[in-house]
Design a protein around this motif. Structure first.
Motif, PDB file in Angstrom:
ATOM      1  N   GLY A  47     100.272  -2.033  26.315  1.00 58.88           N
ATOM      2  CA  GLY A  47     101.472  -2.844  26.506  1.00 58.88           C
ATOM      3  C   GLY A  47     102.575  -2.529  25.515  1.00 58.88           C
ATOM      4  O   GLY A  47     103.607  -3.209  25.503  1.00 58.88           O
ATOM      5  N   GLY A  48     102.366  -1.528  24.674  1.00 55.27           N
ATOM      6  CA  GLY A  48     103.390  -1.121  23.730  1.00 55.27           C
ATOM      7  C   GLY A  48     103.589  -2.079  22.569  1.00 55.27           C
ATOM      8  O   GLY A  48     104.671  -2.141  21.985  1.00 55.27           O
ATOM      9  N   LYS A  49     102.543  -2.816  22.169  1.00 53.63           N
ATOM     10  CA  LYS A  49     102.699  -3.780  21.085  1.00 53.63           C
ATOM     11  C   LYS A  49     102.300  -3.217  19.723  1.00 53.63           C
ATOM     12  O   LYS A  49     102.889  -3.583  18.705  1.00 53.63           O
ATOM     13  N   PHE A  50     101.277  -2.350  19.698  1.00 57.35           N
ATOM     14  CA  PHE A  50     100.772  -1.856  18.424  1.00 57.35           C
ATOM     15  C   PHE A  50     100.684  -0.330  18.417  1.00 57.35           C
ATOM     16  O   PHE A  50     100.519   0.299  19.463  1.00 57.35           O
ATOM     17  N   SER A 257     105.713 -13.757  23.695  1.00 58.87           N
ATOM     18  CA  SER A 257     106.750 -12.936  23.061  1.00 58.87           C
ATOM     19  C   SER A 257     106.846 -13.172  21.557  1.00 58.87           C
ATOM     20  O   SER A 257     107.481 -12.397  20.845  1.00 58.87           O
ATOM     21  N   THR A 258     106.204 -14.237  21.057  1.00 57.13           N
ATOM     22  CA  THR A 258     106.240 -14.531  19.625  1.00 57.13           C
ATOM     23  C   THR A 258     105.356 -13.554  18.867  1.00 57.13           C
ATOM     24  O   THR A 258     104.196 -13.356  19.209  1.00 57.13           O
ATOM     25  N   ILE A 259     105.904 -12.927  17.843  1.00 61.93           N
ATOM     26  CA  ILE A 259     105.146 -12.007  16.991  1.00 61.93           C
ATOM     27  C   ILE A 259     104.848 -12.736  15.693  1.00 61.93           C
ATOM     28  O   ILE A 259     105.747 -13.028  14.904  1.00 61.93           O
ATOM     29  N   SER A 260     103.586 -13.063  15.481  1.00 63.16           N
ATOM     30  CA  SER A 260     103.195 -13.871  14.334  1.00 63.16           C
ATOM     31  C   SER A 260     101.997 -13.256  13.639  1.00 63.16           C
ATOM     32  O   SER A 260     101.160 -12.607  14.284  1.00 63.16           O
ATOM     33  N   ARG A 261     101.910 -13.460  12.344  1.00 62.19           N
ATOM     34  CA  ARG A 261     100.758 -12.959  11.585  1.00 62.19           C
ATOM     35  C   ARG A 261     100.462 -13.906  10.425  1.00 62.19           C
ATOM     36  O   ARG A 261     101.330 -14.626   9.938  1.00 62.19           O
ATOM     37  N   GLN A 269      98.900 -15.895  -2.316  1.00 66.65           N
ATOM     38  CA  GLN A 269      99.096 -17.013  -1.399  1.00 66.65           C
ATOM     39  C   GLN A 269      98.793 -16.551   0.024  1.00 66.65           C
ATOM     40  O   GLN A 269      99.057 -15.400   0.376  1.00 66.65           O
ATOM     41  N   VAL A 270      98.249 -17.454   0.834  1.00 67.74           N
ATOM     42  CA  VAL A 270      98.140 -17.171   2.264  1.00 67.74           C
ATOM     43  C   VAL A 270      99.448 -17.617   2.904  1.00 67.74           C
ATOM     44  O   VAL A 270      99.989 -18.675   2.561  1.00 67.74           O
ATOM     45  N   LYS A 271      99.943 -16.799   3.833  1.00 69.09           N
ATOM     46  CA  LYS A 271     101.258 -17.066   4.410  1.00 69.09           C
ATOM     47  C   LYS A 271     101.219 -16.885   5.913  1.00 69.09           C
ATOM     48  O   LYS A 271     100.524 -16.005   6.420  1.00 69.09           O
ATOM     49  N   GLN A 272     101.975 -17.724   6.605  1.00 65.67           N
ATOM     50  CA  GLN A 272     102.170 -17.595   8.047  1.00 65.67           C
ATOM     51  C   GLN A 272     103.609 -17.164   8.276  1.00 65.67           C
ATOM     52  O   GLN A 272     104.542 -17.811   7.816  1.00 65.67           O
ATOM     53  N   LEU A 273     103.781 -16.020   8.966  1.00 63.57           N
ATOM     54  CA  LEU A 273     105.113 -15.465   9.177  1.00 63.57           C
ATOM     55  C   LEU A 273     105.337 -15.154  10.646  1.00 63.57           C
ATOM     56  O   LEU A 273     104.399 -14.830  11.375  1.00 63.57           O
ATOM     57  N   THR A 274     106.587 -15.239  11.053  1.00 64.43           N
ATOM     58  CA  THR A 274     106.980 -14.901  12.418  1.00 64.43           C
ATOM     59  C   THR A 274     108.192 -13.983  12.357  1.00 64.43           C
ATOM     60  O   THR A 274     109.095 -14.179  11.538  1.00 64.43           O
ATOM     61  N   TRP A 275     108.202 -12.976  13.227  1.00 63.11           N
ATOM     62  CA  TRP A 275     109.281 -11.998  13.228  1.00 63.11           C
ATOM     63  C   TRP A 275     110.495 -12.558  13.957  1.00 63.11           C
ATOM     64  O   TRP A 275     110.391 -13.050  15.077  1.00 63.11           O
TER      65      TRP A 275
END
Length: 827
Positions: A47-50, A257-261, A269-275
């Motif tokens: 799907g062209g994501k990674f 469509s949300t890109i999150s990690r 620190q543990v972190k939650q991020l979204t592009w």
């Protein structure tokens, strides 16, 4: 021509065959048994994501096999195979299937990484990069149950949606998220996140796999007990599974469509991020621990952590410099600091100069002290001085000394009751003018004389200060006063009476010599220079409205930035809404007038100022009440003053769950309509007298906006929504009006929300408003309330949901109503 015995032709054919066997099509998603990946060749998921291939991080000269996002313009690596065994030449190194394993061989064809399958066989295998970010080794043409190995079982520093992060109960082996060593080196760092090996349902963060410095608290079926950030919203779906063999958590993203990690960062620190594609950057939703200095020994031996210094949390103690400046620049402070000059007992020098001690004030004392039997500070100092391995001592109702490296140091704010003084041993050359004992005697004599003069001067100064008005400091533009830091320190009794705190700083009560009371906010996360800060404060100081807290002055001395406000004797609104034992219960008339006054204040900020000011943090804690319970919006303009880098501010705010609009998540530009959403969420709390999200006795989370929206839609008795303490004493028409306004304010689309000016007119009775549609988010809550999802500390919505947005077709397909003439009409 007979070609059977032509050696050149045979050699050409052999070379061609070898070439075909090792060639991999650029951009495919699979490595088959006769292919290799090397050089600039990559795999791209279907799907062209990674993307998977060789990469060099930052300024490193080494290559690694890694995986990163294809659709993210800033290369962001989420998985690394050979993180501790890099290669130097990517063209002669190869990733291939060998003897039933996926293997990376270096330029000398020596294996440096392998899947290490012990039950490898000769079955035809293929390695496939899947669209979820999972790299799998499976039987050719396999279905899921024929997978032999997958990267999801071996995460590095990133936890992707759909992956597990758990514990093998049979072996008590946890899966780890382990930080990179530094920003240029993906080798295993010092910080790791894991599920408790003892079998409890809590996550732990460890330093060096030995020292625990954070825990999530146990899973109670809905949230982790010490992570209030986990509330219901429509972004993440978080779930837990446990049986006799394993326990694990996993999460998914409702909107594909949300890109999150989720990462274990080099910061510890543990972190939650979204592009956010619109700004081309990763947006930090939340991090734990909340402050950098809660991370154990982040700055290394002899390094000092300071949360107030946001440009660089770490510095070295006096007389020390970074052990590795290069690592320091790459945010790897684990090596800490080293002495500039060896101690006398460590040196072979024949110099007669003696080591001395430097006092370090307002510090969190170092780890691992040793207790010494000494009855006085001088005896304690002697005990440390006579021990060559002793590096520091402290005397506080007992003598403690420290041997070798000082660890986990933190500089605390002035006035913090946890701040202590310890004495650091330094070489004599670190002290000024230490050339001789004679000079030392002279300095003592001069110092004594100066001390006498200083004492006399201090007595005169105290007498003088009694007749001096602090409030007569230098006046700047308008009526603002430029206070001195010492003036405010005295006015607040060294910041001893704390009124509250949040993401922008803590607030302290003070009293000026003219007996007027003030509230002093010590700002955090300020990056502006002196001139810019004064200019911004002057702008804020010109904004005057009866429903805005008046700014009286400010202080700006170096890194010390403070704002001085009028003191509000009735405190903040949250104390009266939620703390029934300590404060007067607000009757309905007061609540309605507070709602109206707050709306008027926001209307002034949005529509009456020369430039629209978006508050960005509307909540009951930021609505203050004067002696007559007139509401005053506080902290307006601080978003502008702090700067638009909200990520740190939002992750350090306290008690802000459930007020942030959906556009904070989607990444679109923030407008005044974000304040409208927060105001709507707050209106629900005016009505109910409790937080929108509240756990019941059975442990389930109740979300009040869902109930209010349902009652409005079904035409039930509106008074059942009212705070029980008011005993149904409210004007039903006003209650309906407030509920409708609240529901309009929290619509998912900005265009559907009213302006604050329209809100004022509705509450004043000038405009009428039609029944609102149920927002999509609330419709999800109504449909099902069984799932819990991850969200941010400052940005989390409250409630429960289990269905992704793609499944809420009823909500999505309903006719959109807009706040226009069809919805709002003049009476």
């Amino acid at each position: 021509m007979d070609t059977r015995n032509n050696p050149w032709l045979k050699l050409s054919i052999l070379i061609l065959c070898l070439t075909l066997k090792t060639h991999l099509s650029h951009g495919g998603d699979t490595i088959s048994g006769n292919e290799t990946l090397s050089g600039d060749q990559t795999l791209v998921s279907a799907g062209g994501k990674f993307v998977l291939g060789f990469f060099k991080p930052g300024n490193s000269s080494y290559y690694y096999i890694g995986m990163w996002y294809k659709k993210v313009s800033e290369r962001t690596v989420v998985w690394v195979a050979n993180r501790d065994t890099p290669v130097t030449d990517n063209r002669s190194s190869q990733l291939k299937i060998l003897d039933g394993n996926l293997v990376l061989v270096n330029e000398s064809q020596v294996p440096v990484w392998s899947t290490n399958l012990t039950s490898a066989n000769s079955t035809s295998l293929e390695a496939v990069l899947l669209d979820q970010g999972n790299f799998v080794l499976r039987v050719t043409g396999a279905v899921s149950n024929e997978t032999r190995w997958q990267s999801f079982d071996h995460p590095t520093h990133t936890w992707l949606p759909g992956a597990k992060l758990g514990l093998d109960k049979r072996t008590k082996t946890p899966q780890l998220l382990t930080s990179w060593k530094n920003t240029d080196d993906p080798a295993n760092g010092l910080f790791s996140l894991e599920l408790d090996p003892d079998g409890t349902s809590q996550y732990l963060i460890l330093w060096n796999r030995s020292k625990q410095y954070w825990t999530s608290g146990a899973w109670n079926g809905q949230i982790f007990s010490l992570v209030p950030e986990m509330r219901l919203n429509y972004i993440y779906n978080f779930s837990f599974y446990s049986d006799a063999n394993e326990s694990y958590f996993t999460y998914s993203v409702y909107e594909e469509s949300t890109i999150s990690r989720f990462i274990m960062d080099v910061s510890g620190q543990v972190k939650q991020l979204t592009w956010l594609e619109s700004s081309r950057q990763w947006n930090l939703f939340w991090s734990q621990p909340r402050t950098q200095c809660e991370v154990y020994d982040f700055c290394g031996p002899f390094g000092v952590c300071n949360d107030d210094n946001t440009n660089d949390f770490c510095k070295c103690l006096t007389g020390f410099t970074p052990s590795s400046q290069n690592d320091w620049n790459l945010k790897d402070r684990s090596a800490g600091c080293k002495r500039n000059t060896p101690l006398q007992c460590e040196s072979s020098s024949l110099s007669q100069q003696k080591d001395g001690f430097s006092s370090q004030h307002s510090m969190r004392l170092p780890e691992n002290p040793q207790t010494v039997n000494a009855g006085s500070r001088s005896a304690c100092e002697s005990a440390c001085f006579n021990n060559c391995s002793c590096t520091a001592y402290a005397f506080d109702s007992g003598c403690s000394i420290w041997i070798d490296g000082l660890m986990n140091l933190q500089q605390l704010p002035d006035g913090d009751s946890n701040g202590k003084t310890f004495y650091l041993k330094l070489a004599a050359s670190e002290f000024p003018n230490s050339s001789s004992d004679k000079g030392k005697v002279i300095r003592i004599g001069v110092g004594s004389a100066l001390a006498v003069v200083a004492i006399l001067g201090l007595v005169w100064f105290i007498i003088w200060r009694r007749h001096r008005s602090v409030g007569t400091g230098k006046t700047v533009e308008g009526s603002l006063v430029a206070f001195g830091y010492r003036d405010l320190q005295n006015a607040t009794k060294n910041f001893s009476e704390k009124l509250g705190g949040g993401g922008f700083g803590s607030v302290f009560k003070g009293r000026l010599p003219d007996s007027s009371f003030i509230a002093v906010k010590k700002l955090e996360s300020i990056s502006q220079g002196e001139k810019q800060f004064r200019s911004e404060v002057s702008t804020i100081g010109t904004i005057q409205h009866v429903n805005l807290v008046r700014l009286r002055g400010f202080c700006s001395e170096g890194t010390k930035k403070l704002l001085v406000y009028d003191y509000m004797p009735n405190g903040s609104l949250d104390a009266h809404l939620f703390h029934e034992k300590d404060s007067e219960v607000l009757d309905w008339k007061k609540r309605y007038q507070i709602a109206l006054g707050t709306a008027r204040g926001l209307t002034y900020l949005h529509e009456k100022c020369r430039d629209c000011i978006v508050h960005c943090d509307i909540k009951p804690e930021n609505i203050l009440l004067d002696a007559e319970f007139c509401p005053k919006v506080a902290d307006f303009g601080l978003a502008k003053l702090i700067g638009r880098d909200f990520s740190r501010v939002l992750t350090t705010m306290r008690g802000t769950r459930g007020y942030l609009a959906p556009e904070w998540i989607s990444g679109v530009a923030i407008t005044a309509k974000a304040d409208v959403y927060s105001y709507g969420m707050m209106l629900f709390e005016f009505i109910s007298g409790r937080r929108n999200s509240e756990a019941s006795e059975d442990g389930k989370v109740k979300f009040f906006p869902t109930l209010a929206s349902s009652v409005l839609t079904e035409g039930d008795d509106i008074l059942i929504l009212l705070d029980q303490r008011l005993e149904r004493n409210a004007d039903p028409e006003e209650l309906i009006r407030l509920c409708r306004v609240a529901c309009w304010c929290i619509q998912d689309e900005e265009s559907q929300r009213p302006s604050m000016g329209q809100v004022v007119q509705i509450l004043e009775g000038v405009l009428d408003v039609n029944p609102p549609p149920i927002p999509r988010t609330l419709q999800v809550f109504v449909d099902n309330q069984e799932q819990i999802i991850f969200f941010t500390e400052s940005s989390s919505s409250s409630g429960q949901s289990s269905k992704p947005r793609s499944n809420t077709s009823a909500a999505s397909s309903q006719t959109k109503s807009t706040v226009s003439s069809s919805s709002i009409s003049e009476k």
